[in-house]
Design an enzyme around this catalytic site. Structure first.
Site, PDB file in Angstrom:
ATOM      1  N   GLU A  19      -8.981  -2.606   3.839  1.00 46.47           N
ATOM      2  CA  GLU A  19      -8.482  -2.405   5.199  1.00 46.47           C
ATOM      3  C   GLU A  19      -9.548  -1.651   6.002  1.00 46.47           C
ATOM      4  OE1 GLU A  19      -3.841  -1.836   5.528  1.00 46.47           O
ATOM      5  OE2 GLU A  19      -4.854   0.071   5.866  1.00 46.47           O
ATOM      6  N   ASP A  72       0.813  -1.220   0.000  1.00 45.66           N
ATOM      7  CA  ASP A  72       0.000   0.000   0.000  1.00 45.66           C
ATOM      8  C   ASP A  72       0.847   1.271   0.000  1.00 45.66           C
ATOM      9  OD1 ASP A  72      -2.036  -1.864   0.253  1.00 45.66           O
ATOM     10  OD2 ASP A  72      -2.111  -1.673   2.427  1.00 45.66           O
TER      11      ASP A  72
HETATM   12  N1  LIG Z   1       8.156   0.285   9.234  1.00 45.09           N
HETATM   13  C1  LIG Z   1       7.471   1.289   8.676  1.00 45.09           C
HETATM   14  N2  LIG Z   1       8.125   2.354   8.154  1.00 45.09           N
HETATM   15  C2  LIG Z   1       7.437   3.366   7.590  1.00 45.09           C
HETATM   16  N3  LIG Z   1       6.095   3.396   7.517  1.00 45.09           N
HETATM   17  C3  LIG Z   1       5.418   2.363   8.017  1.00 45.09           C
HETATM   18  C4  LIG Z   1       6.048   1.269   8.619  1.00 45.09           C
HETATM   19  N4  LIG Z   1       5.105   0.388   9.008  1.00 45.09           N
HETATM   20  C5  LIG Z   1       3.926   0.919   8.665  1.00 45.09           C
HETATM   21  N5  LIG Z   1       4.096   2.111   8.065  1.00 45.09           N
HETATM   22  C6  LIG Z   1       3.070   3.026   7.553  1.00 45.09           C
HETATM   23  O1  LIG Z   1       1.807   2.616   8.090  1.00 45.09           O
HETATM   24  C7  LIG Z   1       0.954   2.201   7.038  1.00 45.09           C
HETATM   25  C8  LIG Z   1       0.064   1.060   7.481  1.00 45.09           C
HETATM   26  O2  LIG Z   1       0.783  -0.137   7.504  1.00 45.09           O
HETATM   27  P1  LIG Z   1       0.034  -1.545   7.555  1.00 45.09           P
HETATM   28  O3  LIG Z   1       1.015  -2.543   7.069  1.00 45.09           O
HETATM   29  O4  LIG Z   1      -1.174  -1.449   6.662  1.00 45.09           O
HETATM   30  O5  LIG Z   1      -0.376  -1.754   8.970  1.00 45.09           O
HETATM   31  C9  LIG Z   1       1.880   1.864   5.877  1.00 45.09           C
HETATM   32  O6  LIG Z   1       1.237   1.954   4.636  1.00 45.09           O
HETATM   33  C10 LIG Z   1       2.958   2.931   6.039  1.00 45.09           C
HETATM   34  O7  LIG Z   1       2.518   4.170   5.512  1.00 45.09           O
HETATM   35  O1  LIG Z   2       0.549  -0.559   4.281  1.00 44.37           O
HETATM   36  P1  LIG Z   2       1.748  -1.299   3.738  1.00 44.37           P
HETATM   37  O2  LIG Z   2       2.485  -0.512   2.736  1.00 44.37           O
HETATM   38  O3  LIG Z   2       2.606  -1.799   4.842  1.00 44.37           O
HETATM   39  O4  LIG Z   2       1.178  -2.535   2.947  1.00 44.37           O
HETATM   40  P2  LIG Z   2       0.586  -3.901   3.535  1.00 44.37           P
HETATM   41  O5  LIG Z   2      -0.709  -3.522   4.232  1.00 44.37           O
HETATM   42  O6  LIG Z   2       0.326  -4.757   2.374  1.00 44.37           O
HETATM   43  O7  LIG Z   2       1.552  -4.455   4.510  1.00 44.37           O
END
Ligand SMILES: Nc1ncnc2c1ncn2[C@@H]1O[C@H](COP(=O)(O)O)[C@@H](O)[C@H]1O
Ligand SMILES: O=P(O)(O)OP(=O)(O)O
Ligand SMILES: NC(=O)c1ccc[n+]([C@@H]2O[C@H](COP(=O)([O-])OP(=O)(O)OC[C@H]3O[C@@H](n4cnc5c(N)ncnc54)[C@H](O)[C@@H]3O)[C@@H](O)[C@H]2O)c1
Ligand SMILES: [Mg+2]
Length: 271
Positions: free
Chosen positions: A165, A52
């Site tokens: 989501e 994403d």
């Molecule tokens: N490790 C990360 N570094 C930067 N941004 C992050 C990181 N983990 C999550 N994010 C941000 O949060 C959204 C949502 O993540 P999900 O995998 O859907 O929980 C992700 O798109 C990043 O913008």
């Molecule tokens: O939000 P991201 O980029 O971490 O993607 P995913 O939800 O597929 O982990």
């Protein structure tokens, strides 16, 4: 179609079929219009290495490049932010995503010191923060960092929430759920992949197992394992297809349980 399914599709605005090129343009135009109308110049987004943020990041970069060209003004920029909690196991995916999306700037902020200090300070009060709850603190710490950067750069924070989501409320309230604009809203997970394919992203960037990766004790836990339903079922449901009653029930239970995340805080006028 199940009665709640129709209501959810109307709310999430998912189309059963999309023209990926048209949806790319729509999101890019939206990002540009948002900057122009609000007199802002920087898009800020956390890049995890997942599908994403890879898609949203590339859309941000395209938006500001075109805006610079259209207006002849160079102040528009996209700032991608790496926000690891200490050492990130799939750091190489994040680096691959960055090298493909080519952001104007990459910043890196390790959230571990702030998260650990927060947990320790809370626990001084004889409270014990669970690993799951600590995961939500990580997500909110990422939100704090992105808003601080936006505040300093005449910017706004881009969120990656999308229909697959949003329907299950699978995000931390005021953590990754907090953003100023969400260019992927209306798309399900497979439609996000279609956009990435149309943008000619390397397939490894959108075939990765989706994970919030928030828990210390269950690193890289797949969203689908936590949710108890597959994205395939969620996507089919959002496109109006019939899925098993069990999967549909699971989606609807998440939808109802997380209704509070899809609205502003309650007031005396709500109850
Ligand atoms: N490790 C990360 N570094 C930067 N941004 C992050 C990181 N983990 C999550 N994010 C941000 O949060 C959204 C949502 O993540 P999900 O995998 O859907 O929980 C992700 O798109 C990043 O913008
Ligand atoms: O939000 P991201 O980029 O971490 O993607 P995913 O939800 O597929 O982990
Ligand atoms: N934390 C993690 O490690 C982790 C890991 C993977 C995925 N996730 C996902 O992230 C999401 C975050 O978890 P969460 O939803 O438990 O935490 P959250 O913080 O996003 O939401 C819970 C908070 O919302 C408020 N709340 C709860 N019910 C309410 C209601 N009916 N009305 C108004 N406010 C209400 C309360 O303040 C509560 O603390 C989950 O979907 C979870 O599966 C989290
Ligand atoms: Mg992720």
């Amino acid at each position: 179609m199940r009665p709640l399914q129709k209501q959810i599709i109307d709310y999430e605005k998912v189309k059963p079929q999309i023209d990926p090129e048209a949806e790319i343009k729509r999101s890019v135009n939206f990002l540009q219009d948002f900057l122009l109308q609000n007199h802002l110049q920087t898009l800020v987004l956390g890049i995890s290495g997942g599908q994403d943020s890879t898609l949203a990041g590339r859309l941000c970069q395209l938006a500001v490049e075109q805006l610079r060209q259209k207006t002849g003004q160079q102040q528009y920029q996209f700032v991608a932010v790496r926000l690891p909690y200490g050492k990130q196991a799939d750091e190489s995916d994040a680096l691959a995503a960055l090298s493909w999306m080519k952001p104007d700037q990459v910043l890196r902020v390790d959230i571990k010191p702030a998260v650990d200090a927060t947990v320790a300070s809370i626990e001084n009060n004889k409270l014990e923060i669970s690993d799951f709850n600590k995961g939500n603190i990580k997500a909110r710490q990422r939100m704090i960092v992105q808003y601080a950067i936006a505040g300093d750069l005449k910017g706004c924070v881009v969120g990656t929430d999308h229909a697959a989501e949003n329907v299950t409320g699978f995000y931390t309230k005021y953590g990754d759920g907090a953003a100023d604009l969400t260019p992927l809203f209306r798309l399900n997970k497979r439609q996000g992949r279609q956009l990435l394919a149309a943008l000619r992203a390397p397939s490894q960037l959108y075939t990765k197992v989706p994970t919030a990766d928030l828990e210390d004790q269950r690193p890289g836990l797949a969203d689908e394992a936590a949710l108890g339903v597959s994205y395939e079922d969620i996507d089919n449901y959002l496109e109006g297809q019939e899925i098993s009653a069990q999967a549909a029930q699971q989606i609807e239970t998440w939808y109802q349980k997380t209704a509070h995340k899809r609205r502003l805080p309650y007031t005396v006028f709500d109850i």
